[in-house]
Design an enzyme around this catalytic site. Structure first.
Site, short mmCIF file in Angstrom:
data_model
loop_
_atom_site.label_atom_id
_atom_site.label_comp_id
_atom_site.label_asym_id
_atom_site.label_seq_id
_atom_site.Cartn_x
_atom_site.Cartn_y
_atom_site.Cartn_z
N ARG A 195 26.59 -144.09 46.61
CA ARG A 195 26.01 -145.35 46.16
C ARG A 195 27.04 -146.33 45.62
O ARG A 195 26.68 -147.42 45.22
CB ARG A 195 25.01 -145.06 45.05
CG ARG A 195 23.55 -145.02 45.50
CD ARG A 195 22.75 -144.58 44.32
NE ARG A 195 21.40 -144.99 44.22
CZ ARG A 195 20.36 -144.21 44.48
NH1 ARG A 195 20.52 -143.02 44.99
NH2 ARG A 195 19.15 -144.65 44.25
N ARG A 201 6.74 -141.29 39.98
CA ARG A 201 8.04 -141.25 39.30
C ARG A 201 8.05 -142.25 38.15
O ARG A 201 7.57 -143.36 38.31
CB ARG A 201 9.15 -141.59 40.29
CG ARG A 201 9.47 -140.44 41.21
CD ARG A 201 10.42 -140.81 42.30
NE ARG A 201 11.52 -141.68 41.87
CZ ARG A 201 12.52 -142.02 42.65
NH1 ARG A 201 12.55 -141.59 43.90
NH2 ARG A 201 13.47 -142.79 42.22
N ARG A 248 16.99 -151.40 40.04
CA ARG A 248 17.53 -150.51 41.07
C ARG A 248 17.94 -151.30 42.32
O ARG A 248 18.95 -151.00 42.96
CB ARG A 248 16.52 -149.41 41.42
CG ARG A 248 16.43 -148.37 40.29
CD ARG A 248 15.12 -147.60 40.29
NE ARG A 248 14.93 -146.81 41.48
CZ ARG A 248 13.73 -146.41 41.92
NH1 ARG A 248 12.64 -146.74 41.26
NH2 ARG A 248 13.64 -145.67 42.99
N LYS A 262 14.28 -143.56 52.83
CA LYS A 262 15.34 -142.57 53.06
C LYS A 262 14.82 -141.15 52.86
O LYS A 262 15.07 -140.27 53.67
CB LYS A 262 16.52 -142.80 52.10
CG LYS A 262 17.18 -144.17 52.21
CD LYS A 262 18.42 -144.27 51.34
CE LYS A 262 18.15 -144.12 49.85
NZ LYS A 262 17.41 -145.25 49.24
N ARG A 297 3.87 -145.76 45.50
CA ARG A 297 4.07 -144.40 46.01
C ARG A 297 3.80 -143.33 44.95
O ARG A 297 3.95 -143.54 43.75
CB ARG A 297 5.45 -144.24 46.63
CG ARG A 297 6.60 -144.35 45.68
CD ARG A 297 7.91 -144.32 46.46
NE ARG A 297 9.03 -144.33 45.56
CZ ARG A 297 10.29 -144.34 45.95
NH1 ARG A 297 10.60 -144.35 47.23
NH2 ARG A 297 11.27 -144.34 45.06
#
Ligand code: AMP
Length: 216
Positions: free
Chosen positions: A88, A161, A172, A13, A127
């Site tokens: 969400r 992160r 998550r 996203k 990532r």
């Protein structure tokens, strides 16, 4: 134009929203980015949100909807919005309707990035980003051209992160499955949902999204 990019964490996203801002002059409204900025600045919202985020759970609906409202308030009426990571929950979806109405905006599209959850865990845990300019990278899928040097700004410091570890990622994913995926039918009833294969090459996903928002 106001669009929602929906999909589990790691679906791409953020990457796709960023591209749309460059190609279409739209504004990316990422509640995750806003919350991370608040944590970094140690604002009252940031202090409250940090632990919840570190666990991979969802921050309260009121907090994130207030952030979105404030951003739209500050934006020009003619600038399109890409909602990235918001709404969400069903409550947030309802709050967004109210906020959009208040700002004389309407939702044009909800684009769901469809992905394979196991592949996502790999994607997320690989990532990282440039500590200087924020450019996004991945260990295997999208490494910098020259190892250790940012393609965009030449920076040599990178960061990950804190919530991109396997345990938090699984939480998550669970939050997405339990609370976010169920809001799709709300938008399906309005006939504004398009599903896009999020597992393809980054460029192909962008092309598919662009054919939805600006058909040839
Ligand atoms: P993201 O960068 O979108 O993956 O968001 C990172 C974290 O910020 C999430 O795991 C949540 O803890 C929090 N967060 C971001 N957006 C929302 C939202 N719309 N509602 C609740 N929590 C959120």
């Amino acid at each position: 134009m106001n669009i929602i990019l929906l999909g589990p964490p790691g679906a791409g996203k953020g990457t796709q929203a960023h591209r749309l801002t460059e190609h279409h002059g739209m504004r990316q409204l990422s509640t995750g980015d806003m919350l991370r900025a608040a944590v970094k600045a140690q604002t009252p919202v940031g202090i409250k949100a940090k632990e919840v985020m570190d666990r991979g759970e969802l921050v309260s609906d009121e907090i994130v909807s207030a952030l979105i409202d404030a951003e739209l308030e500050a934006m020009g009426d003619d600038v399109g919005a890409i909602f990235d990571g918001y709404p969400r929950t069903a409550a947030q979806a309802e709050q967004l309707d109210g906020i959009l109405g208040k700002h004389n905006r309407a939702l044009d599209h909800v684009i769901e990035l469809e992905v394979d959850v196991d592949a996502l865990v790999k994607r997320i845990t690989g990532r990282f980003s440039c500590a200087n300019c924020g450019a996004l990278y991945h260990n295997t899928a999208n490494p910098p051209e020259k190892e250790g040097v940012c393609d965009q700004c030449g920076g040599t410091e990178f960061k990950r992160r804190p919530d991109d570890n396997e345990e938090t990622v699984r939480t998550r994913m669970d939050e997405y499955r339990r609370k976010t995926a169920p809001i799709l039918p709300i938008y399906e009833e309005r006939g504004i949902v398009t599903r896009v294969d999020g597992m393809g090459e980054i460029d192909d996903v962008t092309t598919a999204i662009e054919s939805v928002i600006a058909p040839a």
